[in-house]
Design a protein around this motif. Structure first.
Motif, PDB file in Angstrom:
ATOM      1  N   SER A  69     -18.738  28.549  10.240  1.00 14.27           N
ATOM      2  CA  SER A  69     -18.897  27.131   9.906  1.00 14.27           C
ATOM      3  C   SER A  69     -17.857  26.712   8.866  1.00 14.27           C
ATOM      4  O   SER A  69     -17.362  27.549   8.092  1.00 14.27           O
ATOM      5  N   GLN A  73     -19.054  22.577   4.604  1.00 18.62           N
ATOM      6  CA  GLN A  73     -20.388  22.397   5.175  1.00 18.62           C
ATOM      7  C   GLN A  73     -21.348  23.491   4.677  1.00 18.62           C
ATOM      8  O   GLN A  73     -22.496  23.211   4.309  1.00 18.62           O
ATOM      9  N   THR A  74     -20.883  24.732   4.658  1.00 14.81           N
ATOM     10  CA  THR A  74     -21.714  25.836   4.156  1.00 14.81           C
ATOM     11  C   THR A  74     -22.041  25.644   2.690  1.00 14.81           C
ATOM     12  O   THR A  74     -23.180  25.870   2.253  1.00 14.81           O
ATOM     13  N   GLU A  76     -22.246  22.864   1.004  1.00 11.64           N
ATOM     14  CA  GLU A  76     -23.232  21.789   0.856  1.00 11.64           C
ATOM     15  C   GLU A  76     -24.633  22.292   1.188  1.00 11.64           C
ATOM     16  O   GLU A  76     -25.612  21.900   0.520  1.00 11.64           O
ATOM     17  N   ARG A  77     -24.753  23.142   2.188  1.00 16.24           N
ATOM     18  CA  ARG A  77     -26.058  23.713   2.516  1.00 16.24           C
ATOM     19  C   ARG A  77     -26.586  24.590   1.377  1.00 16.24           C
ATOM     20  O   ARG A  77     -27.781  24.572   1.061  1.00 16.24           O
ATOM     21  N   CYS A  78     -25.688  25.340   0.772  1.00 13.35           N
ATOM     22  CA  CYS A  78     -26.089  26.198  -0.346  1.00 13.35           C
ATOM     23  C   CYS A  78     -26.604  25.358  -1.513  1.00 13.35           C
ATOM     24  O   CYS A  78     -27.647  25.660  -2.109  1.00 13.35           O
ATOM     25  N   SER A  80     -27.748  22.294  -1.401  1.00 12.32           N
ATOM     26  CA  SER A  80     -28.987  21.629  -1.004  1.00 12.32           C
ATOM     27  C   SER A  80     -30.185  22.558  -1.155  1.00 12.32           C
ATOM     28  O   SER A  80     -31.247  22.156  -1.662  1.00 12.32           O
ATOM     29  N   LYS A  81     -29.997  23.811  -0.736  1.00 11.90           N
ATOM     30  CA  LYS A  81     -31.092  24.780  -0.844  1.00 11.90           C
ATOM     31  C   LYS A  81     -31.421  25.076  -2.303  1.00 11.90           C
ATOM     32  O   LYS A  81     -32.599  25.104  -2.696  1.00 11.90           O
ATOM     33  N   LEU A 157     -27.801  31.979   4.292  1.00 12.45           N
ATOM     34  CA  LEU A 157     -26.901  30.898   4.695  1.00 12.45           C
ATOM     35  C   LEU A 157     -25.466  31.363   4.896  1.00 12.45           C
ATOM     36  O   LEU A 157     -24.634  30.596   5.402  1.00 12.45           O
TER      37      LEU A 157
END
Length: 429
Positions: A69, A73-74, A76-78, A80-81, A157
Protein backbone atom coordinates in the motif's frame (compact mmCIF):
# COMPACT_ATOMS: atom_id res chain seq x y z
CA UNK A 1 9.80 13.45 35.82
CA UNK A 2 7.55 12.09 38.51
CA UNK A 3 7.41 8.38 39.03
CA UNK A 4 4.78 5.91 40.16
CA UNK A 5 5.76 6.26 43.81
CA UNK A 6 4.99 10.01 43.89
CA UNK A 7 1.28 9.43 43.20
CA UNK A 8 -1.72 8.54 45.30
CA UNK A 9 -2.47 5.11 43.88
CA UNK A 10 -5.81 4.93 45.68
CA UNK A 11 -7.18 7.30 43.05
CA UNK A 12 -5.04 6.25 40.10
CA UNK A 13 -5.21 3.28 37.72
CA UNK A 14 -2.30 0.95 38.22
CA UNK A 15 0.25 1.59 35.44
CA UNK A 16 1.94 -1.09 33.41
CA UNK A 17 4.84 1.15 32.32
CA UNK A 18 6.65 3.19 34.95
CA UNK A 19 9.93 4.47 36.31
CA UNK A 20 11.52 2.50 39.13
CA UNK A 21 12.06 4.17 42.53
CA UNK A 22 15.04 6.46 42.87
CA UNK A 23 16.58 4.46 45.71
CA UNK A 24 16.69 1.39 43.44
CA UNK A 25 17.71 2.92 40.12
CA UNK A 26 20.50 5.00 41.65
CA UNK A 27 22.33 1.79 42.53
CA UNK A 28 22.86 1.10 38.85
CA UNK A 29 21.73 3.99 36.70
CA UNK A 30 23.26 2.57 33.53
CA UNK A 31 20.90 -0.41 33.64
CA UNK A 32 17.76 1.73 33.26
CA UNK A 33 18.71 4.68 31.04
CA UNK A 34 18.84 3.89 27.29
CA UNK A 35 22.14 4.26 25.51
CA UNK A 36 21.09 4.66 21.86
CA UNK A 37 17.31 5.07 21.41
CA UNK A 38 14.49 6.24 23.62
CA UNK A 39 11.23 4.32 23.43
CA UNK A 40 8.21 5.96 25.04
CA UNK A 41 8.19 9.22 27.00
CA UNK A 42 10.46 8.78 30.02
CA UNK A 43 13.86 9.27 28.36
CA UNK A 44 12.83 11.10 25.21
CA UNK A 45 14.61 14.25 26.35
CA UNK A 46 17.91 12.58 27.28
CA UNK A 47 20.77 14.23 25.44
CA UNK A 48 22.54 10.97 24.58
CA UNK A 49 19.62 9.62 22.51
CA UNK A 50 18.88 12.74 20.46
CA UNK A 51 21.26 11.77 17.65
CA UNK A 52 19.19 8.68 16.89
CA UNK A 53 15.81 10.41 16.67
CA UNK A 54 16.58 10.82 12.96
CA UNK A 55 17.41 7.09 12.77
CA UNK A 56 13.98 6.25 14.19
CA UNK A 57 12.28 8.31 11.48
CA UNK A 58 14.46 6.70 8.81
CA UNK A 59 13.49 3.22 10.01
CA UNK A 60 9.82 4.25 9.93
CA UNK A 61 10.28 5.25 6.30
CA UNK A 62 12.08 1.97 5.55
CA UNK A 63 9.15 0.06 7.03
CA UNK A 64 6.52 1.94 5.05
CA UNK A 65 8.23 1.41 1.68
CA UNK A 66 8.27 -2.36 2.26
CA UNK A 67 4.51 -2.51 2.01
CA UNK A 68 2.28 -2.85 -1.03
CA UNK A 69 0.00 0.00 0.00
CA UNK A 70 1.14 3.63 -0.50
CA UNK A 71 3.29 4.78 2.46
CA UNK A 72 1.10 7.82 3.22
CA UNK A 73 -2.03 5.68 3.26
CA UNK A 74 -0.46 3.18 5.69
CA UNK A 75 0.81 5.99 7.90
CA UNK A 76 -2.66 7.54 8.08
CA UNK A 77 -4.09 4.18 9.13
CA UNK A 78 -1.48 3.87 11.85
CA UNK A 79 -2.26 7.34 13.22
CA UNK A 80 -5.99 6.69 13.06
CA UNK A 81 -5.59 3.48 15.05
CA UNK A 82 -3.32 5.04 17.65
CA UNK A 83 -5.58 8.08 18.06
CA UNK A 84 -8.44 5.72 18.85
CA UNK A 85 -6.32 4.22 21.67
CA UNK A 86 -5.01 7.43 23.25
CA UNK A 87 -6.95 7.08 26.50
CA UNK A 88 -5.84 3.47 26.96
CA UNK A 89 -2.24 4.46 26.20
CA UNK A 90 -2.26 7.18 28.85
CA UNK A 91 -3.69 4.78 31.42
CA UNK A 92 -0.68 2.50 30.85
CA UNK A 93 1.55 5.28 32.19
CA UNK A 94 -0.68 5.89 35.22
CA UNK A 95 -1.10 9.64 34.81
CA UNK A 96 2.62 10.22 34.17
CA UNK A 97 2.08 10.99 30.48
CA UNK A 98 0.86 14.60 30.28
CA UNK A 99 1.74 15.37 26.66
CA UNK A 100 -0.83 16.57 24.13
CA UNK A 101 -2.72 13.76 22.39
CA UNK A 102 -1.16 14.55 19.02
CA UNK A 103 2.34 14.35 20.52
CA UNK A 104 1.52 11.04 22.18
CA UNK A 105 0.20 9.61 18.91
CA UNK A 106 3.25 10.83 16.99
CA UNK A 107 5.61 9.24 19.55
CA UNK A 108 3.73 5.93 19.56
CA UNK A 109 3.66 5.60 15.77
CA UNK A 110 7.33 6.53 15.28
CA UNK A 111 8.56 4.29 18.11
CA UNK A 112 6.39 1.34 17.00
CA UNK A 113 7.52 1.61 13.39
CA UNK A 114 11.15 1.87 14.49
CA UNK A 115 10.90 -1.26 16.65
CA UNK A 116 9.16 -3.25 13.92
CA UNK A 117 11.63 -2.23 11.21
CA UNK A 118 14.52 -2.99 13.57
CA UNK A 119 13.08 -6.46 14.22
CA UNK A 120 12.65 -7.00 10.49
CA UNK A 121 16.24 -5.96 9.80
CA UNK A 122 17.45 -8.36 12.50
CA UNK A 123 15.26 -11.07 10.95
CA UNK A 124 16.87 -10.41 7.57
CA UNK A 125 20.35 -10.16 9.11
CA UNK A 126 20.48 -6.66 7.68
CA UNK A 127 21.02 -4.56 10.79
CA UNK A 128 24.13 -2.40 11.36
CA UNK A 129 26.30 -4.39 13.73
CA UNK A 130 27.83 -1.38 15.46
CA UNK A 131 24.52 -0.54 17.19
CA UNK A 132 22.76 -3.90 17.19
CA UNK A 133 23.79 -4.93 20.69
CA UNK A 134 22.98 -1.56 22.29
CA UNK A 135 19.56 -1.22 20.63
CA UNK A 136 18.55 -4.76 21.58
CA UNK A 137 19.39 -3.98 25.19
CA UNK A 138 17.55 -0.66 25.02
CA UNK A 139 14.37 -2.55 24.05
CA UNK A 140 14.61 -4.55 27.29
CA UNK A 141 14.93 -1.59 29.68
CA UNK A 142 11.94 -1.29 31.97
CA UNK A 143 11.66 2.50 31.60
CA UNK A 144 12.04 2.37 27.82
CA UNK A 145 8.74 0.79 26.82
CA UNK A 146 5.48 1.43 24.96
CA UNK A 147 2.23 -0.52 25.46
CA UNK A 148 2.37 -3.82 23.65
CA UNK A 149 -1.15 -3.43 22.25
CA UNK A 150 0.11 -0.37 20.35
CA UNK A 151 3.03 -2.32 18.88
CA UNK A 152 0.73 -5.22 18.00
CA UNK A 153 -1.77 -2.98 16.21
CA UNK A 154 0.95 -1.29 14.15
CA UNK A 155 2.35 -4.73 13.35
CA UNK A 156 -1.08 -5.79 12.10
CA UNK A 157 -1.18 -2.76 9.82
CA UNK A 158 2.34 -3.25 8.47
CA UNK A 159 4.53 -6.33 8.89
CA UNK A 160 1.68 -8.81 9.19
CA UNK A 161 1.42 -8.88 5.41
CA UNK A 162 5.14 -9.72 5.15
CA UNK A 163 5.60 -11.99 8.16
CA UNK A 164 2.70 -14.34 7.45
CA UNK A 165 4.37 -17.31 9.15
CA UNK A 166 5.62 -15.45 12.22
CA UNK A 167 3.60 -13.64 14.85
CA UNK A 168 5.05 -10.60 16.55
CA UNK A 169 5.59 -12.70 19.68
CA UNK A 170 7.57 -15.28 17.71
CA UNK A 171 9.76 -12.59 16.16
CA UNK A 172 10.51 -11.12 19.57
CA UNK A 173 11.24 -14.47 21.20
CA UNK A 174 13.43 -15.78 18.37
CA UNK A 175 15.19 -12.61 17.24
CA UNK A 176 15.14 -9.99 20.00
CA UNK A 177 15.47 -12.18 23.08
CA UNK A 178 17.71 -14.78 21.44
CA UNK A 179 21.06 -14.65 23.20
CA UNK A 180 19.93 -11.99 25.69
CA UNK A 181 18.16 -14.18 28.22
CA UNK A 182 20.63 -14.58 31.10
CA UNK A 183 19.79 -18.26 31.51
CA UNK A 184 20.52 -20.56 28.60
CA UNK A 185 17.14 -22.11 27.90
CA UNK A 186 14.69 -22.18 25.04
CA UNK A 187 12.04 -19.58 25.73
CA UNK A 188 8.42 -20.22 24.92
CA UNK A 189 5.07 -18.53 25.27
CA UNK A 190 2.06 -20.75 25.88
CA UNK A 191 -0.40 -18.48 24.12
CA UNK A 192 1.56 -17.50 21.05
CA UNK A 193 -0.45 -15.49 18.59
CA UNK A 194 -2.08 -12.10 18.35
CA UNK A 195 -3.77 -11.85 21.73
CA UNK A 196 -2.04 -8.61 22.67
CA UNK A 197 -4.17 -8.26 25.80
CA UNK A 198 -1.98 -10.90 27.49
CA UNK A 199 1.15 -8.74 27.32
CA UNK A 200 1.88 -5.31 28.71
CA UNK A 201 5.16 -4.43 26.97
CA UNK A 202 8.24 -6.11 25.51
CA UNK A 203 9.92 -6.80 28.86
CA UNK A 204 6.70 -8.45 30.06
CA UNK A 205 6.96 -10.98 27.21
CA UNK A 206 10.45 -12.01 28.29
CA UNK A 207 9.20 -12.42 31.84
CA UNK A 208 6.15 -14.45 30.79
CA UNK A 209 8.41 -16.76 28.78
CA UNK A 210 9.61 -18.03 32.16
CA UNK A 211 6.11 -18.50 33.60
CA UNK A 212 5.52 -21.44 35.91
CA UNK A 213 2.50 -22.82 37.72
CA UNK A 214 4.59 -23.90 40.71
CA UNK A 215 3.37 -22.40 43.96
CA UNK A 216 5.86 -21.03 46.46
CA UNK A 217 5.88 -20.36 50.15
CA UNK A 218 5.43 -16.81 51.34
CA UNK A 219 8.45 -15.27 53.01
CA UNK A 220 12.22 -15.17 52.90
CA UNK A 221 14.31 -18.34 52.42
CA UNK A 222 13.89 -20.41 55.56
CA UNK A 223 16.77 -22.85 55.15
CA UNK A 224 20.29 -22.06 56.32
CA UNK A 225 22.39 -21.29 53.25
CA UNK A 226 25.54 -23.19 52.37
CA UNK A 227 28.08 -22.14 49.78
CA UNK A 228 28.93 -24.15 46.70
CA UNK A 229 32.30 -25.09 48.22
CA UNK A 230 30.64 -26.29 51.43
CA UNK A 231 28.09 -28.36 49.54
CA UNK A 232 30.81 -29.79 47.31
CA UNK A 233 32.68 -30.98 50.43
CA UNK A 234 29.45 -32.71 51.44
CA UNK A 235 29.59 -34.56 48.08
CA UNK A 236 26.80 -32.62 46.39
CA UNK A 237 27.23 -32.14 42.65
CA UNK A 238 26.06 -29.25 40.47
CA UNK A 239 24.85 -29.81 36.92
CA UNK A 240 22.98 -27.75 34.30
CA UNK A 241 19.24 -28.16 34.22
CA UNK A 242 18.90 -28.82 30.52
CA UNK A 243 15.78 -30.96 30.57
CA UNK A 244 13.37 -28.76 32.52
CA UNK A 245 10.21 -27.51 30.89
CA UNK A 246 10.74 -24.00 32.26
CA UNK A 247 13.70 -21.67 31.79
CA UNK A 248 14.22 -21.09 35.52
CA UNK A 249 13.79 -24.68 36.71
CA UNK A 250 15.84 -25.99 39.63
CA UNK A 251 15.77 -29.52 41.09
CA UNK A 252 17.58 -32.09 43.23
CA UNK A 253 18.14 -35.59 41.89
CA UNK A 254 19.30 -38.68 43.73
CA UNK A 255 19.36 -42.44 43.39
CA UNK A 256 16.52 -44.70 44.54
CA UNK A 257 18.53 -47.01 46.79
CA UNK A 258 21.70 -44.98 47.25
CA UNK A 259 23.29 -44.85 50.69
CA UNK A 260 26.54 -42.89 50.39
CA UNK A 261 26.63 -41.32 46.92
CA UNK A 262 26.33 -37.76 45.66
CA UNK A 263 23.06 -35.86 45.23
CA UNK A 264 22.86 -33.48 42.28
CA UNK A 265 21.46 -29.97 42.23
CA UNK A 266 20.37 -29.07 38.71
CA UNK A 267 20.29 -25.33 38.06
CA UNK A 268 19.58 -22.97 35.17
CA UNK A 269 22.72 -22.21 33.18
CA UNK A 270 23.69 -18.60 33.82
CA UNK A 271 25.71 -16.73 31.21
CA UNK A 272 27.74 -13.90 32.71
CA UNK A 273 28.66 -11.32 30.08
CA UNK A 274 28.16 -7.65 29.27
CA UNK A 275 24.35 -8.04 29.02
CA UNK A 276 23.67 -10.18 32.09
CA UNK A 277 23.54 -7.57 34.82
CA UNK A 278 21.43 -5.16 32.78
CA UNK A 279 18.82 -7.75 31.80
CA UNK A 280 18.60 -9.22 35.31
CA UNK A 281 18.29 -5.80 36.96
CA UNK A 282 15.39 -4.88 34.66
CA UNK A 283 13.59 -8.19 35.10
CA UNK A 284 13.98 -7.99 38.87
CA UNK A 285 12.77 -4.38 38.90
CA UNK A 286 9.74 -5.52 36.91
CA UNK A 287 8.98 -8.19 39.51
CA UNK A 288 9.64 -5.86 42.43
CA UNK A 289 7.68 -2.80 41.38
CA UNK A 290 5.10 -3.49 38.67
CA UNK A 291 1.74 -3.54 40.49
CA UNK A 292 0.20 -5.67 37.74
CA UNK A 293 2.68 -8.54 37.55
CA UNK A 294 1.10 -11.74 38.90
CA UNK A 295 4.17 -12.46 40.94
CA UNK A 296 4.07 -10.23 43.95
CA UNK A 297 1.94 -7.82 45.94
CA UNK A 298 -0.95 -5.86 44.54
CA UNK A 299 -0.49 -2.56 46.34
CA UNK A 300 -3.14 -0.44 48.00
CA UNK A 301 -0.78 2.38 48.87
CA UNK A 302 2.88 3.04 48.12
CA UNK A 303 4.18 6.24 49.73
CA UNK A 304 7.73 7.44 49.21
CA UNK A 305 9.60 9.71 51.57
CA UNK A 306 12.27 12.23 50.65
CA UNK A 307 14.93 9.54 50.69
CA UNK A 308 13.02 7.34 48.27
CA UNK A 309 12.14 4.74 50.91
CA UNK A 310 9.08 2.59 50.32
CA UNK A 311 6.33 1.48 52.62
CA UNK A 312 4.17 -1.23 51.07
CA UNK A 313 0.69 -2.27 52.07
CA UNK A 314 -0.99 -5.11 50.20
CA UNK A 315 -4.09 -7.20 50.11
CA UNK A 316 -3.06 -10.04 47.84
CA UNK A 317 0.05 -12.03 47.00
CA UNK A 318 0.89 -13.99 43.87
CA UNK A 319 3.96 -16.08 43.11
CA UNK A 320 6.14 -15.60 40.06
CA UNK A 321 9.28 -13.96 41.36
CA UNK A 322 11.44 -16.09 39.08
CA UNK A 323 14.41 -13.78 38.70
CA UNK A 324 14.28 -12.34 42.20
CA UNK A 325 14.35 -15.88 43.59
CA UNK A 326 17.16 -16.87 41.23
CA UNK A 327 19.35 -13.96 42.33
CA UNK A 328 18.63 -14.75 45.99
CA UNK A 329 19.55 -18.41 45.36
CA UNK A 330 22.85 -17.38 43.76
CA UNK A 331 23.58 -15.05 46.64
CA UNK A 332 23.05 -17.96 49.05
CA UNK A 333 25.36 -20.26 47.09
CA UNK A 334 28.20 -17.87 46.19
CA UNK A 335 30.42 -16.49 48.94
CA UNK A 336 33.72 -16.21 47.08
CA UNK A 337 35.49 -16.70 43.78
CA UNK A 338 36.01 -20.37 44.69
CA UNK A 339 32.26 -20.89 44.46
CA UNK A 340 32.19 -19.27 41.03
CA UNK A 341 35.06 -21.48 39.85
CA UNK A 342 33.21 -24.59 40.98
CA UNK A 343 30.00 -23.57 39.19
CA UNK A 344 31.99 -22.84 36.03
CA UNK A 345 33.63 -26.26 36.26
CA UNK A 346 30.16 -27.77 36.68
CA UNK A 347 28.97 -25.87 33.56
CA UNK A 348 26.24 -24.18 35.55
CA UNK A 349 27.86 -20.79 34.87
CA UNK A 350 29.28 -19.70 31.52
CA UNK A 351 31.62 -16.93 32.61
CA UNK A 352 33.03 -14.40 30.16
CA UNK A 353 34.45 -12.23 32.95
CA UNK A 354 37.19 -12.84 35.46
CA UNK A 355 36.12 -14.99 38.41
CA UNK A 356 36.51 -11.97 40.69
CA UNK A 357 34.26 -9.78 38.56
CA UNK A 358 31.68 -12.56 38.25
CA UNK A 359 31.55 -13.07 42.02
CA UNK A 360 31.23 -9.33 42.59
CA UNK A 361 28.38 -9.11 40.08
CA UNK A 362 26.47 -12.00 41.69
CA UNK A 363 26.78 -10.54 45.19
CA UNK A 364 25.92 -7.06 43.94
CA UNK A 365 22.67 -8.18 42.33
CA UNK A 366 21.11 -8.70 45.76
CA UNK A 367 21.40 -5.00 46.67
CA UNK A 368 17.98 -3.51 47.30
CA UNK A 369 16.12 -6.70 46.36
CA UNK A 370 13.19 -7.70 48.56
CA UNK A 371 12.32 -11.39 48.31
CA UNK A 372 8.82 -11.88 49.69
CA UNK A 373 8.21 -15.22 48.00
CA UNK A 374 11.16 -17.56 47.41
CA UNK A 375 10.53 -19.99 44.57
CA UNK A 376 13.16 -22.51 45.69
CA UNK A 377 12.08 -23.09 49.31
CA UNK A 378 11.79 -26.87 48.96
CA UNK A 379 15.06 -27.36 47.11
CA UNK A 380 17.11 -25.29 49.55
CA UNK A 381 15.50 -26.96 52.54
CA UNK A 382 16.59 -30.29 51.09
CA UNK A 383 20.13 -28.94 50.64
CA UNK A 384 20.19 -27.82 54.26
CA UNK A 385 18.83 -31.16 55.49
CA UNK A 386 21.44 -33.08 53.53
CA UNK A 387 24.31 -30.85 54.67
CA UNK A 388 23.28 -31.16 58.32
CA UNK A 389 23.02 -34.93 57.94
CA UNK A 390 26.49 -35.17 56.39
CA UNK A 391 27.94 -32.89 59.05
CA UNK A 392 26.33 -34.83 61.90
CA UNK A 393 27.88 -38.00 60.55
CA UNK A 394 31.29 -36.35 60.73
CA UNK A 395 31.76 -37.06 57.04
CA UNK A 396 32.66 -33.61 55.69
CA UNK A 397 36.37 -34.10 56.36
CA UNK A 398 36.16 -37.74 55.29
CA UNK A 399 34.71 -36.67 51.96
CA UNK A 400 37.89 -34.69 51.27
CA UNK A 401 39.83 -37.98 51.08
CA UNK A 402 40.18 -38.99 47.37
CA UNK A 403 39.95 -42.67 48.38
CA UNK A 404 36.27 -42.04 49.23
CA UNK A 405 35.22 -41.96 45.58
CA UNK A 406 37.27 -45.10 44.82
CA UNK A 407 35.60 -46.99 47.64
CA UNK A 408 32.01 -45.99 47.05
CA UNK A 409 31.77 -45.16 43.39
CA UNK A 410 29.64 -42.39 41.92
CA UNK A 411 25.92 -41.71 41.78
CA UNK A 412 24.74 -42.89 45.19
CA UNK A 413 22.99 -40.81 47.80
CA UNK A 414 21.50 -40.98 51.26
CA UNK A 415 17.79 -40.56 50.67
CA UNK A 416 17.18 -39.26 54.15
CA UNK A 417 15.90 -36.18 55.98
CA UNK A 418 13.54 -34.71 53.42
CA UNK A 419 15.29 -36.02 50.32
CA UNK A 420 12.64 -38.70 49.78
CA UNK A 421 13.07 -41.64 47.45
CA UNK A 422 13.36 -41.89 43.72
CA UNK A 423 14.33 -39.10 41.39
CA UNK A 424 12.63 -35.76 41.91
CA UNK A 425 10.89 -34.37 38.92
CA UNK A 426 12.28 -31.01 37.92
CA UNK A 427 10.68 -28.26 39.87
CA UNK A 428 10.03 -25.17 37.79
CA UNK A 429 10.00 -21.61 38.88
Amino acid sequence: MANIFDMDLDNQPQPSIFMVPRIYRDQNLSCFDPLEVSIGPFHKGNSNVQANEALKRKYMGDLLVRLKSPPQQTLERCFSKVNSLINEIKLCYGGMLNSHDSDVANMMVIDSCFILEFIQKVFEVNCPGFMLFEILLDLLRIENQIPFFVLQNIFDLTLLGIQRKNSLITLLIDHVFFGFHPCQAKLKIDNDGNDECNYKQILDILHKACRSDLSAEYGLPKAISHSVVELDRARLMFEPNEGGSMAMAMAIEYELFGVFGKPTLRMPVLTIDDATELVLWNLIAYEQFDPNVDGHYCWNHVPQDDLGCLSLESNHVYYSNYFTSFVVALDMLVDSTLDVVKLVESKVIVNRFSKEKAAKMIKGMFRGVVCRTFMYQQEFQQLDNYYKWANNQGWLNLFDDPRWDQFLGPNKLPSLFGLGTGKDKLKSC
